[in-house]
Design an enzyme around this catalytic site. Structure first.
Site, PDB file in Angstrom:
ATOM      1  N   LYS A 164       0.865  -1.180   0.000  1.00  0.00           N
ATOM      2  CA  LYS A 164       0.000   0.000   0.000  1.00  0.00           C
ATOM      3  C   LYS A 164       0.902   1.231   0.000  1.00  0.00           C
ATOM      4  O   LYS A 164       1.858   1.301   0.782  1.00  0.00           O
ATOM      5  CB  LYS A 164      -0.892   0.006   1.243  1.00  0.00           C
ATOM      6  CG  LYS A 164      -1.937  -1.098   1.233  1.00  0.00           C
ATOM      7  CD  LYS A 164      -2.939  -0.888   0.143  1.00  0.00           C
ATOM      8  CE  LYS A 164      -4.066  -1.894   0.185  1.00  0.00           C
ATOM      9  NZ  LYS A 164      -4.792  -1.948  -1.080  1.00  0.00           N
ATOM     10  N   ASP A 241      -8.587  -1.056 -10.008  1.00  0.00           N
ATOM     11  CA  ASP A 241      -9.328  -1.694  -8.913  1.00  0.00           C
ATOM     12  C   ASP A 241     -10.594  -0.870  -8.661  1.00  0.00           C
ATOM     13  O   ASP A 241     -11.645  -1.114  -9.265  1.00  0.00           O
ATOM     14  CB  ASP A 241      -8.425  -1.803  -7.681  1.00  0.00           C
ATOM     15  CG  ASP A 241      -9.105  -2.444  -6.481  1.00  0.00           C
ATOM     16  OD1 ASP A 241     -10.316  -2.670  -6.527  1.00  0.00           O
ATOM     17  OD2 ASP A 241      -8.445  -2.709  -5.468  1.00  0.00           O
TER      18      ASP A 241
HETATM   19  C1  0XW Z   1      -5.880  -5.122  -0.403  1.00  0.00           C
HETATM   20  N1  0XW Z   1      -7.303  -5.099  -0.623  1.00  0.00           N
HETATM   21  C2  0XW Z   1      -7.702  -6.244  -1.403  1.00  0.00           C
HETATM   22  C3  0XW Z   1      -7.957  -5.091   0.716  1.00  0.00           C
HETATM   23  C4  0XW Z   1      -8.391  -3.709   1.066  1.00  0.00           C
HETATM   24  O1  0XW Z   1      -9.719  -3.628   1.316  1.00  0.00           O
HETATM   25  C5  0XW Z   1      -8.070  -2.883  -0.145  1.00  0.00           C
HETATM   26  C6  0XW Z   1      -7.875  -3.851  -1.234  1.00  0.00           C
HETATM   27  C7  0XW Z   1      -7.211  -3.256  -2.460  1.00  0.00           C
HETATM   28  O2  0XW Z   1      -6.534  -3.946  -3.216  1.00  0.00           O
HETATM   29  O3  0XW Z   1      -7.398  -2.086  -2.726  1.00  0.00           O
HETATM   30 MG    MG Z   2      -6.450  -2.279  -4.718  1.00  0.00          MG
END
Ligand code: 0XW
Ligand code: MG
Length: 368
Positions: A164, A241
């Site tokens: 992230k 996404d």
């Molecule tokens: C990593 N995820 C699959 C879980 C979170 O809810 C966000 C999401 C993503 O890929 O954005």
């Molecule tokens: Mg995502």
């Protein structure tokens, strides 16, 4: 067979360990909505929808329950095996709200599987394998912490990691991507997910600063148009996404040559049925995809895994599940867990989950 009763439960899923941090939100618990469809033939099906708070995407938990309140009365008496008629009934009383309709769709597939004595993956064309890969998502955190988690998860057996990024300085994002990629063994894939937070300037600068690093750029900017403007200006593949709110957008992203792949969320798209269509589009157009959801317990997890098991392995990027963060399974016996970065496809009919409904308390709504 007829739908005789529908119960809606609300469950606050506690999170294990630290709060989950993304570019635009920090989550301490997750508000899940569970749909229980009881038929007049003693077959019961379960569906679930659990958006990650109200900021990750426009879909939110109270919206899901408001939508189900609107639709519930119109579903009583419908044949749960006549999917099309149930969708028509939902669409006639409520426009949009795919993420709420998705929970009903999931419960229909569960009932259908239980009725025919088949697993959902078998109804979807058959599992191409019985164990599927997952991927681990490393929340927004300092470089050293991200590197430590990456080492641990790679050792555990995860074949793919998602970092992230966003919501902090671009220099920190660049450092995290570089440092984590340095410790990855060959074959471990990497995605950097900005969750809509970068400006197009950020995306272009970061891609150029990391041009020697192999990773996919997931949902870099907020709007479809901003992401579209990156084509030709970034040297990393773009995965969409959050922008994939319906089938039409997926088709457009493929025909515009915007998306090199997708991070799909089953409920946002409209459930298992909608995912079936995008699975075929991605197979035909050779677009890699994930089968995830924003969050959810065993019911959402089972839907992701059944679907994931039917995706062409070469195009499957994994199923992300909330299981490692959820404190408890709905089904203590057949609940879905990730072992060595991989997930076993459930064995029982339908979704293969027999939830302990008492953990959700009393229904917050009931229709009969
Ligand atoms: C990593 N995820 C699959 C879980 C979170 O809810 C966000 C999401 C993503 O890929 O954005
Ligand atoms: Mg995502």
């Amino acid at each position: 067979m007829k739908i005789a009763q529908i119960n809606i439960y609300q469950y606050d899923t506690p999170i294990k360990g630290k709060p989950y941090r993304m570019s635009n939100t920090v989550m301490h618990h997750f508000d899940s909505t569970i749909v229980e469809i009881i038929t007049d033939k003693q077959i019961t099906g379960y569906g679930e929808t659990c958006p990650v708070g109200p900021v990750y995407q426009p879909q939110h938990a109270m919206g899901a329950r408001a939508a189900l309140k609107e639709m519930g009365p119109h579903l009583i008496g419908q044949n749960p095996l006549a999917f099309r008629n149930v969708y028509r009934a939902m669409d006639h009383c409520l426009n949009g709200h795919n993420y709420a309709k998705a929970a009903v769709d999931m419960a229909l597939w569960d009932i259908c599987g239980k009725f025919y004595g088949a697993r959902v993956c078998d109804l979807l064309g058959g599992a191409v394998r019985e164990t599927i890969p997952s991927y681990y998502s490393i929340g927004v955190c300092p470089v050293d912490e991200a590197v430590d988690i990456a080492k641990e998860k790679q050792k555990e057996g995860y074949p793919r990691l998602q970092l992230k990024v966003g919501g902090r300085s671009l220099e920190e994002d660049i450092a995290v991507i570089r440092k984590v990629s340095e410790i990855l063994e060959p074959g471990i894939r990497l995605a950097a997910d900005a969750n809509r937070s970068w400006t197009t300037r950020d995306a272009v600068l970061l891609s150029s600063a990391c041009r020697k690093t192999a990773f996919v750029m997931e949902q870099p900017c907020n709007t479809y148009e901003e992401n579209m403007s990156l084509k030709g200006r970034v040297c990393h593949p773009i995965y969409l996404d959050e922008n994939t709110e319906n089938l039409g957008i997926v088709l457009k992203a493929v025909s515009d040559h915007l998306a090199d792949g997708f991070g799909f969320k089953v409920t946002r798209l409209g459930g298992i049925s909608a995912m079936l269509t995008v699975r075929e589009v991605c197979r035909e157009m050779k677009k890699p995809m994930t089968c995830d959801d924003a969050w959810g317990g065993d019911i959402v997890a089972a839907a992701c895994v059944h679907l994931g098991a039917t995706v062409e392995p070469g195009l499957f990027e994994g199923a992300w599940l909330a299981a490692p963060y959820n404190a408890k399974n709905y089904d203590p016996e057949n609940g879905i867990n990730i072992v060595n970065g991989h997930i076993e496809v459930p064995k029982g009919p339908g979704l293969g989950i027999l939830p302990d409904t008492t953990m959700w308390g009393k229904p917050v709504m009931a229709f009969n």
